[in-house]
Every structure is written in C-alpha cells, then in structure tokens.
Design a protein around this motif. Structure first.
Motif, PDB file in Angstrom:
ATOM      1  N   GLU A 489       7.201 -40.375  41.270  1.00 43.48           N
ATOM      2  CA  GLU A 489       6.876 -41.162  40.143  1.00 43.48           C
ATOM      3  C   GLU A 489       7.609 -42.473  39.825  1.00 43.48           C
ATOM      4  O   GLU A 489       8.717 -42.404  39.945  1.00 43.48           O
ATOM      5  CB  GLU A 489       6.923 -40.269  39.079  1.00 43.48           C
ATOM      6  CG  GLU A 489       6.150 -40.873  37.764  1.00 43.48           C
ATOM      7  CD  GLU A 489       7.024 -41.818  36.746  1.00 43.48           C
ATOM      8  OE1 GLU A 489       6.055 -42.873  36.461  1.00 43.48           O
ATOM      9  OE2 GLU A 489       8.273 -41.958  36.856  1.00 43.48           O
ATOM     10  N   HIS A 540       1.803 -39.863  53.545  1.00 43.93           N
ATOM     11  CA  HIS A 540       2.370 -39.959  52.295  1.00 43.93           C
ATOM     12  C   HIS A 540       2.500 -38.403  51.586  1.00 43.93           C
ATOM     13  O   HIS A 540       1.679 -37.631  51.729  1.00 43.93           O
ATOM     14  CB  HIS A 540       1.564 -40.558  51.003  1.00 43.93           C
ATOM     15  CG  HIS A 540       1.174 -42.234  51.468  1.00 43.93           C
ATOM     16  ND1 HIS A 540       2.148 -43.061  51.725  1.00 43.93           N
ATOM     17  CD2 HIS A 540       0.122 -42.560  52.106  1.00 43.93           C
ATOM     18  CE1 HIS A 540       1.671 -44.181  52.141  1.00 43.93           C
ATOM     19  NE2 HIS A 540       0.361 -43.855  52.181  1.00 43.93           N
ATOM     20  N   ARG A 542       3.961 -36.685  47.914  1.00 43.31           N
ATOM     21  CA  ARG A 542       4.190 -36.912  46.764  1.00 43.31           C
ATOM     22  C   ARG A 542       5.466 -35.775  46.625  1.00 43.31           C
ATOM     23  O   ARG A 542       5.401 -34.701  46.624  1.00 43.31           O
ATOM     24  CB  ARG A 542       3.199 -36.680  45.683  1.00 43.31           C
ATOM     25  CG  ARG A 542       2.443 -37.871  45.592  1.00 43.31           C
ATOM     26  CD  ARG A 542       1.324 -37.825  44.564  1.00 43.31           C
ATOM     27  NE  ARG A 542       1.956 -37.751  43.313  1.00 43.31           N
ATOM     28  CZ  ARG A 542       1.405 -38.317  42.048  1.00 43.31           C
ATOM     29  NH1 ARG A 542       0.297 -38.839  42.390  1.00 43.31           N
ATOM     30  NH2 ARG A 542       1.739 -38.167  40.967  1.00 43.31           N
ATOM     31  N   ASP A 545       4.517 -33.200  44.216  1.00 39.44           N
ATOM     32  CA  ASP A 545       3.893 -32.080  44.761  1.00 39.44           C
ATOM     33  C   ASP A 545       4.714 -31.024  45.634  1.00 39.44           C
ATOM     34  O   ASP A 545       4.468 -29.892  45.576  1.00 39.44           O
ATOM     35  CB  ASP A 545       2.684 -32.564  45.826  1.00 39.44           C
ATOM     36  CG  ASP A 545       1.464 -33.241  45.264  1.00 39.44           C
ATOM     37  OD1 ASP A 545       1.394 -32.825  43.868  1.00 39.44           O
ATOM     38  OD2 ASP A 545       0.995 -34.015  45.964  1.00 39.44           O
ATOM     39  N   HIS A 619       1.780 -44.434  39.393  1.00 42.34           N
ATOM     40  CA  HIS A 619       1.923 -43.852  40.815  1.00 42.34           C
ATOM     41  C   HIS A 619       0.609 -43.731  41.624  1.00 42.34           C
ATOM     42  O   HIS A 619      -0.448 -42.895  41.445  1.00 42.34           O
ATOM     43  CB  HIS A 619       2.484 -42.455  40.514  1.00 42.34           C
ATOM     44  CG  HIS A 619       3.079 -41.727  41.605  1.00 42.34           C
ATOM     45  ND1 HIS A 619       3.677 -40.370  41.724  1.00 42.34           N
ATOM     46  CD2 HIS A 619       3.254 -42.141  42.865  1.00 42.34           C
ATOM     47  CE1 HIS A 619       4.269 -40.264  42.818  1.00 42.34           C
ATOM     48  NE2 HIS A 619       3.895 -41.143  43.820  1.00 42.34           N
ATOM     49  N   GLN A 620       0.499 -44.545  42.646  1.00 47.71           N
ATOM     50  CA  GLN A 620      -0.745 -44.811  43.117  1.00 47.71           C
ATOM     51  C   GLN A 620      -0.788 -43.837  44.548  1.00 47.71           C
ATOM     52  O   GLN A 620      -1.888 -43.825  44.958  1.00 47.71           O
ATOM     53  CB  GLN A 620      -0.963 -46.157  43.798  1.00 47.71           C
ATOM     54  CG  GLN A 620       0.157 -46.707  44.673  1.00 47.71           C
ATOM     55  CD  GLN A 620      -0.321 -48.314  44.888  1.00 47.71           C
ATOM     56  OE1 GLN A 620      -0.122 -48.918  44.323  1.00 47.71           O
ATOM     57  NE2 GLN A 620      -0.454 -48.244  46.468  1.00 47.71           N
ATOM     58  N   HIS A 622      -0.972 -40.712  47.097  1.00 49.79           N
ATOM     59  CA  HIS A 622      -1.002 -39.104  46.837  1.00 49.79           C
ATOM     60  C   HIS A 622      -0.685 -38.336  47.992  1.00 49.79           C
ATOM     61  O   HIS A 622      -0.966 -39.292  49.209  1.00 49.79           O
ATOM     62  CB  HIS A 622      -2.724 -39.026  46.638  1.00 49.79           C
ATOM     63  CG  HIS A 622      -3.332 -39.752  45.173  1.00 49.79           C
ATOM     64  ND1 HIS A 622      -3.281 -39.109  44.337  1.00 49.79           N
ATOM     65  CD2 HIS A 622      -3.850 -41.051  45.245  1.00 49.79           C
ATOM     66  CE1 HIS A 622      -3.643 -39.680  43.131  1.00 49.79           C
ATOM     67  NE2 HIS A 622      -4.183 -40.865  43.710  1.00 49.79           N
ATOM     68  N   THR A 623      -0.684 -37.485  48.150  1.00 47.31           N
ATOM     69  CA  THR A 623      -0.195 -36.647  49.510  1.00 47.31           C
ATOM     70  C   THR A 623      -1.448 -36.429  50.399  1.00 47.31           C
ATOM     71  O   THR A 623      -2.559 -36.444  50.061  1.00 47.31           O
ATOM     72  CB  THR A 623       0.165 -35.262  48.902  1.00 47.31           C
ATOM     73  OG1 THR A 623       1.309 -35.245  48.165  1.00 47.31           O
ATOM     74  CG2 THR A 623       0.385 -34.273  50.361  1.00 47.31           C
ATOM     75  N   THR A 624      -0.995 -37.030  51.456  1.00 44.23           N
ATOM     76  CA  THR A 624      -2.161 -37.185  52.601  1.00 44.23           C
ATOM     77  C   THR A 624      -1.951 -36.303  53.592  1.00 44.23           C
ATOM     78  O   THR A 624      -2.282 -36.355  54.865  1.00 44.23           O
ATOM     79  CB  THR A 624      -2.331 -38.621  53.267  1.00 44.23           C
ATOM     80  OG1 THR A 624      -0.999 -38.844  53.607  1.00 44.23           O
ATOM     81  CG2 THR A 624      -2.575 -39.500  51.856  1.00 44.23           C
ATOM     82  N   LYS A 630      -4.724 -29.836  47.324  1.00 44.05           N
ATOM     83  CA  LYS A 630      -3.769 -29.933  46.033  1.00 44.05           C
ATOM     84  C   LYS A 630      -4.734 -29.209  45.128  1.00 44.05           C
ATOM     85  O   LYS A 630      -4.043 -28.924  44.065  1.00 44.05           O
ATOM     86  CB  LYS A 630      -3.694 -31.418  45.774  1.00 44.05           C
ATOM     87  CG  LYS A 630      -2.723 -31.817  44.684  1.00 44.05           C
ATOM     88  CD  LYS A 630      -2.377 -33.055  44.618  1.00 44.05           C
ATOM     89  CE  LYS A 630      -3.431 -34.137  45.156  1.00 44.05           C
ATOM     90  NZ  LYS A 630      -2.735 -35.558  45.304  1.00 44.05           N
ATOM     91  N   ARG A 637      -0.190 -33.975  36.331  1.00 43.89           N
ATOM     92  CA  ARG A 637       0.603 -34.999  36.407  1.00 43.89           C
ATOM     93  C   ARG A 637       0.429 -35.887  35.270  1.00 43.89           C
ATOM     94  O   ARG A 637      -0.637 -35.826  34.449  1.00 43.89           O
ATOM     95  CB  ARG A 637       0.087 -36.001  37.643  1.00 43.89           C
ATOM     96  CG  ARG A 637       0.449 -35.308  38.752  1.00 43.89           C
ATOM     97  CD  ARG A 637       0.384 -36.470  39.932  1.00 43.89           C
ATOM     98  NE  ARG A 637      -0.510 -36.244  40.732  1.00 43.89           N
ATOM     99  CZ  ARG A 637      -1.189 -35.221  41.233  1.00 43.89           C
ATOM    100  NH1 ARG A 637      -1.009 -34.259  40.606  1.00 43.89           N
ATOM    101  NH2 ARG A 637      -1.959 -35.145  42.392  1.00 43.89           N
ATOM    102  N   GLU A 639       0.576 -39.419  33.301  1.00 51.20           N
ATOM    103  CA  GLU A 639       0.421 -40.913  33.910  1.00 51.20           C
ATOM    104  C   GLU A 639       1.495 -41.596  32.855  1.00 51.20           C
ATOM    105  O   GLU A 639       1.636 -41.373  31.841  1.00 51.20           O
ATOM    106  CB  GLU A 639      -0.859 -41.421  33.712  1.00 51.20           C
ATOM    107  CG  GLU A 639      -2.190 -40.921  34.644  1.00 51.20           C
ATOM    108  CD  GLU A 639      -1.868 -41.070  36.018  1.00 51.20           C
ATOM    109  OE1 GLU A 639      -1.248 -42.257  36.246  1.00 51.20           O
ATOM    110  OE2 GLU A 639      -2.142 -40.379  37.022  1.00 51.20           O
TER     111      GLU A 639
END
Length: 640
Positions: A489, A540, A542, A545, A619-620, A622-624, A630, A637, A639
């Motif tokens: 974040e 990516h 997070r 996560d 926070h743009q 995301h876990t990839t 997820k 989360r 924002e």
C-alpha cells in the motif's frame, strides 16, 4: 534456436545489427552521457576489450600498493594488516557482489596468524603482551585506532575486530560474532567490538546479549563516539522490551541529558579546519540518532504521535544538513531515458540463457520484500544471498561489454550476453558455497555454533530492490528468470521508508518529503513502463496478500519457481537464518498485520506527502501469481 539466428539471411542480419548499434548508442548515452567510439570493427573490438578492464579507482590503487608492500615484507604483521584492511575498505565502499571478500578474509587470517606468532614469541621471552608494543620507529597506524592501548594484545584485538567487520559484510554473521568475541576476550572494553558485536547479535536474534553489549558501550563511551548504541537499544526495546529489565527509562534519561550538551557543542563549532568539520559531522550524527531513538520511544511506548513526529522531523533536519540537495532534474532525466531506450522490439530474439536458477526480488524500499525473501529461502532448494547483489555489482562491466558486442553482430552479442549471464550464476553459486564453507569451518573448530549447511540449492534469490530500474537488462540476460515485484500500500510504503534511517547512499533522500515523493513516483512510472513493454514479464505480489493469506501465496510462489512444495516454508520465521535489513527484528516474529494501514496514525503529518504523490497514493498493483485465486481468501482492502 541459436543455429537459426546464426543462419538468418544477410539482409535480416544487417537490419538487426543496425538496430543493435542503435540500442548500443542509446544504452551508452543513457548510462554514461556520452556516445561510443566510431562504429568500426577495430574500434568496436577495442571498446569490447576496454570494457572488460575494471576502471581504476582509489581503492584498487591502494590495494595494489599495499599488496606490493606485503610481498616485499611478508613477515611484517602491520603491513599484512594494512593489506587486509585495504581489501576490506574496497568491499565496504564498492558494491560489486563482494568480488574481493574471499581475498580479504584470507588476508585477515594471514595477518592475525603473524600477530599471534609475534605474541607467542614475546610470551616465550617473558615479555608482557598488554604493555605498549611500538617504539619510536613505528607509527601508530589509523587502521589500529580502535583500541587506545597499542600493545600486542591491543593490536590483536583490533585485528579480530576488523576481521569480524569483514565477515559481517560477507553475511557471515556467526563468524563475525566469533571474531568480535575473540577481540573482547583480549579487551573486555574494546568499544568498536562491543558496538559491532551488538549489531551482529541483533541480526542473529540474540537480543538480550546485544542489549548487554550496548549497555556496557553506553557506560564506557563518555565522548559519545558510538551513537548507534542509542538506536540499537531502541530496536531491541521495540522488538522485545522484556529482555531489557530496566526498560526505556535509563536510555531516555541519558539522551535527554546529552542532547542539550551536544547542541551547545555544535553551536560553538567554527568550521575553519578539517578537525572541526569532522567534529560537526559526529555531533550532527549523534543528535540525529538520539532524536530517532526518542521517535521510537514515543511511537511505541508513550504513543504520543505529535511528540514522535517532532523528534523524527528534527532527526532528519540534522541528517539533511550534511547532504547536498536532491537532484530532481537528474533523477527525472534518468527515468525518462530508461523509458525511451527500453521499448518494444529492443530485445533480440534468442538472446540470453534459458536457466531458471535466478529469482530477482524488486520493489520500493520497505515494501515487504524481506518477507518474500524469507519465504523463498525457507525452501530447502532455494538460497537467499543477501542484499549485495552480484548482478547489480557487475552491471556496469556487463553493460559495457554488451554495448561493444552490439556494434559487431548478433552472434557476438549472443556470446557476450551468455558469457555474462553464466558468470553471474557461477559467482552466486561460489558465493553461497563460501558462506556455507566458512560457517561449517566455524562449527568444526569451535563446537559452539550450529552448522549452517544447506542442501545444494537449485534457485538463488537476488534481492536488490533498485533492480526495478534494471528489468530490461535482467530480461536480456535471463529471459526465463523469475522477477518478483513486491508491492505494498503506497502510503504505508512511503511512511515506512521515511521513518527508517537507511545507511549512507542514494537512499538518504527518503528522509526528505519532497525527494521521497519524487523517488516513489519515478519508481511507479518505471514499473508501469515494464508492464507496457514487457507485459506479464514481472510478477506482482501484494504485500497485503502475503500477510492475509500466506499459505495460499507461499504455495503459489513455490509453484511458480518450478519446485515441489515443502511445508517447512510456512515456518520461515523459525529457520536459523541471519537477516540484515531494517526488517530484521520484524521478520523474526513471522507474519503480523500491525504494519497494514499504519500510516494512518500519522495521516495529519503525512498529508503533504500524500498530496505530492497524488494519484500514486492509490494501490494499483494486484497479485499476478499464476494459480493464485484471491477470491478464496477473506482479504479486504481499504482504499486510500
């Protein structure tokens, strides 16, 4: 694939070669600010040869002189010590993956053996070894300035201390601790060894012993030469206050009495000579460290946000007073140049090695990367190698050789890239073996420490966060290497980076709001750029996560490496592994959620920073990770 590239038609080869030359020009201008030599075969070959020769620097010149003296006087213990120290100074100041560490370690061993022989000879003659050793024909050397008593015992204590500092740099923390212990056996009040051993003990998780060393150091260091003792004690108190029976009070009392004295001394200094300039730097650093300790005290103990912020701001006013202004224009130019050079089509097909051995961890400072590294390192077939990146350390020489090869032909470029890539892997594997061998040697010789032996790793982790700028080169050399980007974040990341006093260097400017915001926005611009020109290349993850769903994330991470799952990965915080980062004390506690949205306690004070980063405060990423769902977790989360 290699044969296909070599046998491409001449026309296509020439087109590609032309592109390579243009890339070479762009890379050279981006990284050096000047154009390469004229594009002829002879000049290219010359350029290639020159690029393989490390540029002379003062440390290498000093090493050559010290080595020559040592070869001429192989039995002189002081000259041997000077040679070892010259190697250490290079390792300390030039971050190239520890290229001289093994030489330095061996040089210190040789010097210490000579000192031990001299000490034994004196004892045989009935001469005390704790009385002044030097006569008028000797100089009291700067390298032997840790100990005020220049006896043979004092010299030996200094040598053990210096050896310990080299082990520390090489991530051999048990060995470092052993050397500092030897120094303190000779002189229980050896201040430098007390300071260094305490720092090492924190890394090893031995907080009670570290606190004992720091307390003794604070009592003995009446001139205040070791202000790290204040912040070191604060780290221990934050991590585990019960190991310090007296708690915070004696430390805070001492600091509150010392600050007015140091301020008065500082105000009286006239900067009319080098001594006074050095004294000013010492006083400013001490005041910074004391205010940082008071910040920790109010942040964790009294919970007074305004008092904590006041001391944090004061500490950084002192810190920034010693630094030149941040160069916004230069940093922006470098970011723009990187984005301009590395565009789609930059990377020739078939270039780089297929090995998946390396795993790169990148991100912004204080983004949660240490947690990811520990998770990876907890797998029996994955090895972390510390933060002195071999890839990053060799980057300049590799870049120069690639530039030169790009001006010749594709086959030459292919060969040079392959040679450099294999060289990085070879050095990482060798470095790991050295650390393991040294640790096992300690275990065999002393019997007091556990062996650090590991299985033969199949993957090596290179965690150098600033390599987010070098994804283009990583992809060129290691197209199959994993690149994990840890994203946290934004405001949590920024506040955590701001409040941590990093070691001297380019990260210094995280201690100033405007420069920190500029650095962070540049980082986000670069990461967005890689996602555009190399879509999917960077994975990516997070941080949030990882914290909320470590089992799910960890299994997806290990699966991505191509290795079989090992349940011991989830017990990473129980592994005996020394971590030398600002997250050292945190990561030993395992996964904790207190760092999430922690910036909001200080949101009123951080509003100017939030405004400076603008949309980047959201926070743009995301876990990839492939296979990570997820939606199966209860992660929520907030924002910004």
């Amino acid at each position: 694939m290699e044969r296909r590239i070599v046998e491409e038609s001449k026309n296509k080869m020439e087109q590609q070669q032309s592109k390579s030359k243009n890339r070479a020009n762009s890379i050279w201008k981006t990284t050096r600010g000047t154009s390469p030599k004229p594009n002829t075969k002879s000049s290219s070959r010359t350029s290639a040869k020159i690029s393989q020769i490390p540029s002379a620097n003062p440390f290498d010149i000093h090493i050559e002189k010290a080595l020559q003296m040592h070869l001429e006087n192989p039995r002189d213990m002081i000259i041997a010590f000077q040679y070892a120290n010259a190697l250490y100074q290079r390792d300390l100041n030039i971050h190239d993956g520890g290229s001289v560490q093994e030489k330095s370690i061996q040089a210190f061993k040789s010097a210490i053996n000579l000192i031990l022989q001299e000490r034994q000879d004196l004892l045989k003659k009935g001469i005390p070894t704790n009385v002044p050793y030097f006569t008028n024909e000797y100089e009291v050397l700067e390298e032997l300035n840790f100990n005020s008593q220049i006896s043979i015992d004092g010299i030996l204590a200094d040598a053990y201390c210096a050896q310990g500092r080299q082990y520390y740099l090489a991530n051999m923390y048990e060995m470092a601790n052993h050397s500092f212990h030897k120094a303190l056996t000779l002189d229980a009040n050896h201040l430098e060894s007390l300071n260094q051993r305490a720092s090492t003990l924190i890394i090893l998780g031995k907080y009670e012993q570290a606190a004992s060393d720091y307390n003794l150091l604070l009592d003995l260091d009446t001139p205040g030469l070791y202000p790290d003792a204040f912040t070191g004690m604060a780290r221990i108190l934050v991590a585990d206050e019960k190991v310090v029976p007296e708690g915070w009070e004696p430390l805070i009392f001492k600091i509150q009495n010392m600050i007015p004295q140091k301020e008065e001394q500082l105000a009286s200094i006239q900067l009319n000579n080098n001594y006074n300039k050095a004294l000013r730097e010492l006083l400013v650093t001490a005041l910074k460290k004391m205010h940082l300790t008071l910040f920790q005290y109010h942040d964790h103990k009294t919970l007074s946000i305004d008092d904590a912020w006041k001391h944090l701001s004061t500490a950084y006013e002192y810190k920034m007073s010693l630094l030149p202004p941040y160069n916004f224009q230069m940093e922006q130019h470098q970011t723009n140049a990187l984005k301009r050079v590395f565009q789609e089509g930059f990377w020739p097909r078939g270039i780089g090695i297929s090995s998946p051995e390396l795993i790169f961890v990148i991100g912004f400072f204080r983004s949660g990367s240490t947690l990811l590294e520990r998770v990876l390192d907890a797998h029996p077939l994955i090895a972390g190698t510390g933060e002195d990146s071999i890839f990053n350390g060799r980057l300049d020489s590799m870049r120069n050789s690639i530039v030169a090869a790009s001006q010749e032909n594709l086959q030459k470029l292919h060969d040079v890239v392959e040679e450099n890539a294999n060289g990085v892997i070879k050095l990482m594997r060798e470095r790991w073996k050295k650390i393991e061998r040294q640790s096992e040697s300690l275990d065999d010789s002393s019997g007091n420490f556990d062996s650090l032996a590991f299985n033969n790793p199949e993957r090596f982790v290179d965690k150098m966060l600033t390599n987010y700028k070098n994804v283009g080169f990583i992809h060129m050399l290691f197209p199959n290497a994993l690149i994990f980007h840890v994203s946290r974040e934004p405001m949590d990341t920024l506040f955590s980076a701001y409040k941590h006093d990093f070691p001297p260097g380019s990260i210094d400017y995280t201690s100033e709001i405007k420069s920190l915001a500029h650095m962070y926005c540049g980082y986000r611009d670069i990461m967005d750029h890689w996602d555009r020109v190399l879509p999917g290349r960077v994975i990516h993850i997070r941080y949030e996560d990882m914290v909320h769903d470590l089992p799910g994330i960890a299994k997806a991470i290990i699966s991505t490496t191509g290795l079989l799952w090992d349940p011991g990965v989830l017990d990473f915080h129980k592994k005996k592994h020394a971590v030398n980062t600002h997250s050292t004390t945190q990561v030993r506690k395992g996964v904790f959620k207190s760092g999430i949205q922690s910036w909001r306690r200080y949101q009123n004070h951080l509003q100017p920073l939030r405004e400076l980063v603008g949309e980047r405060a959201h926070h743009q990423f995301h876990t990839t990770l492939k296979g990570y769902d997820k939606s199966l977790t209860n992660v929520t989360r907030s924002e910004v």
